[in-house]
Design an enzyme around this catalytic site. Structure first.
Site, PDB file in Angstrom:
ATOM      1  N   SER A 150       0.837  -1.206   0.000  1.00 34.67           N
ATOM      2  CA  SER A 150       0.000   0.000   0.000  1.00 34.67           C
ATOM      3  C   SER A 150       0.868   1.250   0.000  1.00 34.67           C
ATOM      4  CB  SER A 150      -0.904   0.015   1.237  1.00 34.67           C
ATOM      5  OG  SER A 150      -1.594   1.259   1.306  1.00 34.67           O
ATOM      6  N   TYR A 163      -1.932  -1.467  10.145  1.00 28.94           N
ATOM      7  CA  TYR A 163      -2.021  -1.789   8.709  1.00 28.94           C
ATOM      8  C   TYR A 163      -0.743  -1.361   7.985  1.00 28.94           C
ATOM      9  CZ  TYR A 163      -3.876  -1.561   3.904  1.00 28.94           C
ATOM     10  OH  TYR A 163      -4.083  -1.720   2.557  1.00 28.94           O
TER      11      TYR A 163
HETATM   12  P1  NAP Z   1     -11.419  -6.065  -0.397  1.00 29.72           P
HETATM   13  O1  NAP Z   1     -12.314  -5.527  -1.453  1.00 29.72           O
HETATM   14  O2  NAP Z   1     -11.810  -5.932   1.031  1.00 29.72           O
HETATM   15  O3  NAP Z   1     -11.103  -7.615  -0.733  1.00 29.72           O
HETATM   16  C1  NAP Z   1     -10.265  -8.318   0.135  1.00 29.72           C
HETATM   17  C2  NAP Z   1     -10.003  -9.700  -0.406  1.00 29.72           C
HETATM   18  O4  NAP Z   1      -9.117 -10.382   0.503  1.00 29.72           O
HETATM   19  C3  NAP Z   1     -11.272 -10.537  -0.496  1.00 29.72           C
HETATM   20  O5  NAP Z   1     -11.188 -11.350  -1.642  1.00 29.72           O
HETATM   21  C4  NAP Z   1     -11.209 -11.385   0.760  1.00 29.72           C
HETATM   22  O6  NAP Z   1     -11.839 -12.654   0.628  1.00 29.72           O
HETATM   23  C5  NAP Z   1      -9.713 -11.617   0.893  1.00 29.72           C
HETATM   24  N1  NAP Z   1      -9.303 -11.987   2.248  1.00 29.72           N
HETATM   25  C6  NAP Z   1      -9.479 -11.293   3.393  1.00 29.72           C
HETATM   26  N2  NAP Z   1      -8.985 -11.981   4.435  1.00 29.72           N
HETATM   27  C7  NAP Z   1      -8.489 -13.140   3.938  1.00 29.72           C
HETATM   28  C8  NAP Z   1      -7.858 -14.269   4.508  1.00 29.72           C
HETATM   29  N3  NAP Z   1      -7.623 -14.377   5.831  1.00 29.72           N
HETATM   30  N4  NAP Z   1      -7.483 -15.281   3.683  1.00 29.72           N
HETATM   31  C9  NAP Z   1      -7.708 -15.219   2.344  1.00 29.72           C
HETATM   32  N5  NAP Z   1      -8.312 -14.171   1.757  1.00 29.72           N
HETATM   33  C10 NAP Z   1      -8.698 -13.152   2.546  1.00 29.72           C
HETATM   34  O7  NAP Z   1      -9.967  -5.379  -0.492  1.00 29.72           O
HETATM   35  P2  NAP Z   1      -9.203  -4.684  -1.710  1.00 29.72           P
HETATM   36  O8  NAP Z   1      -9.402  -3.237  -1.595  1.00 29.72           O
HETATM   37  O9  NAP Z   1      -9.488  -5.391  -2.973  1.00 29.72           O
HETATM   38  O10 NAP Z   1      -7.693  -4.972  -1.240  1.00 29.72           O
HETATM   39  C11 NAP Z   1      -6.856  -5.943  -1.863  1.00 29.72           C
HETATM   40  C12 NAP Z   1      -5.428  -5.682  -1.427  1.00 29.72           C
HETATM   41  O11 NAP Z   1      -5.050  -4.355  -1.806  1.00 29.72           O
HETATM   42  C13 NAP Z   1      -5.227  -5.744   0.087  1.00 29.72           C
HETATM   43  O12 NAP Z   1      -4.002  -6.345   0.399  1.00 29.72           O
HETATM   44  C14 NAP Z   1      -5.224  -4.280   0.504  1.00 29.72           C
HETATM   45  O13 NAP Z   1      -4.515  -4.077   1.700  1.00 29.72           O
HETATM   46  C15 NAP Z   1      -4.547  -3.644  -0.695  1.00 29.72           C
HETATM   47  N6  NAP Z   1      -4.822  -2.220  -0.865  1.00 29.72           N
HETATM   48  C16 NAP Z   1      -6.074  -1.755  -1.074  1.00 29.72           C
HETATM   49  C17 NAP Z   1      -6.272  -0.391  -1.239  1.00 29.72           C
HETATM   50  C18 NAP Z   1      -7.641   0.212  -1.468  1.00 29.72           C
HETATM   51  O14 NAP Z   1      -7.771   1.439  -1.409  1.00 29.72           O
HETATM   52  N7  NAP Z   1      -8.661  -0.578  -1.752  1.00 29.72           N
HETATM   53  C19 NAP Z   1      -5.193   0.497  -1.205  1.00 29.72           C
HETATM   54  C20 NAP Z   1      -3.916  -0.020  -0.986  1.00 29.72           C
HETATM   55  C21 NAP Z   1      -3.730  -1.378  -0.827  1.00 29.72           C
HETATM   56  P3  NAP Z   1     -13.438 -12.839   0.979  1.00 29.72           P
HETATM   57  O15 NAP Z   1     -14.177 -12.068  -0.084  1.00 29.72           O
HETATM   58  O16 NAP Z   1     -13.648 -14.292   0.880  1.00 29.72           O
HETATM   59  O17 NAP Z   1     -13.621 -12.239   2.334  1.00 29.72           O
END
Ligand code: NAP
Length: 256
Positions: A150, A163
């Site tokens: 991130s 985080y």
């Molecule tokens: P999201 O929409 O909340 O999706 C999270 C995903 O991770 C879901 O597929 C969830 O599975 C899975 N997950 C959560 N806990 C898990 C576990 N214990 N084991 C296996 N899978 C798990 O999040 P996102 O925004 O797409 O984020 C994806 C990545 O990008 C993350 O690492 C996040 O930190 C990073 N990120 C996001 C942002 C942002 O602004 N969105 C910015 C910077 C970095 P389920 O659906 O089955 O729960």
């Protein structure tokens, strides 16, 4: 697998990719993009079975696998599934699964249990996936590891201490392992998104927060999951072999 001429032109045809957290958000876009580039895909998820199954059914060669990334056996099962479903072990790991708990304005108010959960999924989960990949990805070309971290590691926003710490630690591990993998031709990089319009971003945020985030960004918008998938896709191709041990911030330019 015999390739049609169309398939042979796809840069990842014949490769197998594991994407954790692919049921929703950024991971879903990455899985779909790697598939469009020709890869066979293991769609990892924790609880969203319906969404993961629907994506796997939509893609030409994909299988959905439930696995908690914080669990050693679960992570092994993801790699085993790549072998049993596609007859070839994974070439590509995208360690994307993650959680964000931003209910706490300051570190001083963060309960230990919530800190532990963030570290268990974001850091231990990434570690288990990276270790399995380091041991099981093929040598000699095409092995690719991408961890999704991130841009908060650079911007250090208030209320994100656990985080941010979890993501900073993953960046340190990936940069180290890129050097440890010398001789394997496996690359290991991080893609560090800025704010991306997903469930994780919108959870607990009001319209004013979103407006300020958009206003602070040189591109005047939130990121789209596809913005992140495009960079991950490139890093997984043979053309990206010389890009190794890097943290690439994909964030519209709000922090470098
Ligand atoms: P999201 O929409 O909340 O999706 C999270 C995903 O991770 C879901 O597929 C969830 O599975 C899975 N997950 C959560 N806990 C898990 C576990 N214990 N084991 C296996 N899978 C798990 O999040 P996102 O925004 O797409 O984020 C994806 C990545 O990008 C993350 O690492 C996040 O930190 C990073 N990120 C996001 C942002 C942002 O602004 N969105 C910015 C910077 C970095 P389920 O659906 O089955 O729960």
């Amino acid at each position: 697998m015999v390739a049609s001429s169309e398939q042979a032109a796809q840069p990842l045809f014949g490769r197998v990719a594991i994407v954790t957290g692919a049921s929703r958000g950024i991971g879903r876009a990455i899985a779909a993009h790697l598939s469009a580039l020709g890869a066979s895909v293991v769609v990892g998820y924790a609880s969203s079975a319906e969404e993961a199954d629907a994506l796997a059914a939509e893609l030409p060669r994909a299988v959905a696998v439930k696995a908690d990334v914080a669990d050693e056996a679960g992570v092994r099962a993801l790699f085993d599934a790549a072998e049993s479903a596609f007859g070839a072990g994974a070439h590509i790991l995208v360690a994307n699964a993650g959680v964000l708990d931003d209910r706490y304005p300051h570190l001083a108010n963060t309960p230990t249990a919530d800190f532990d959960r963030t570290i268990a999924i974001n850091l231990r989960g990434a570690f288990l996936c990276l270790r399995e990949a380091a041991n099981r990805l093929p040598r000699g070309g095409g092995g690719r590891i991408v961890a999704i971290t991130s841009s908060v590691v650079a911007s250090l926003p208030l209320g994100y201490s656990a985080y941010t710490a979890s993501k900073a630690a993953v960046e340190a591990m990936v940069r180290t392992m890129a050097k440890e993998l010398k001789g394997t031709r496996i690359t290991a990089n991080c893609v560090a998104p800025g704010p991306v319009a997903t469930d994780m971003f919108f959870a607990g945020k009001d319209d004013e927060w979103v407006r300020r985030t958009v206003e602070a960004n040189p591109m005047g918008r939130l990121g789209d999951p596809g913005d992140i998938a495009a960079m991950v896709g490139f890093l997984c191709t043979d053309a990206a072999e010389w890009t190794n041990g890097q943290v690439i911030r994909v964030n519209g330019g709000y922090v470098s």
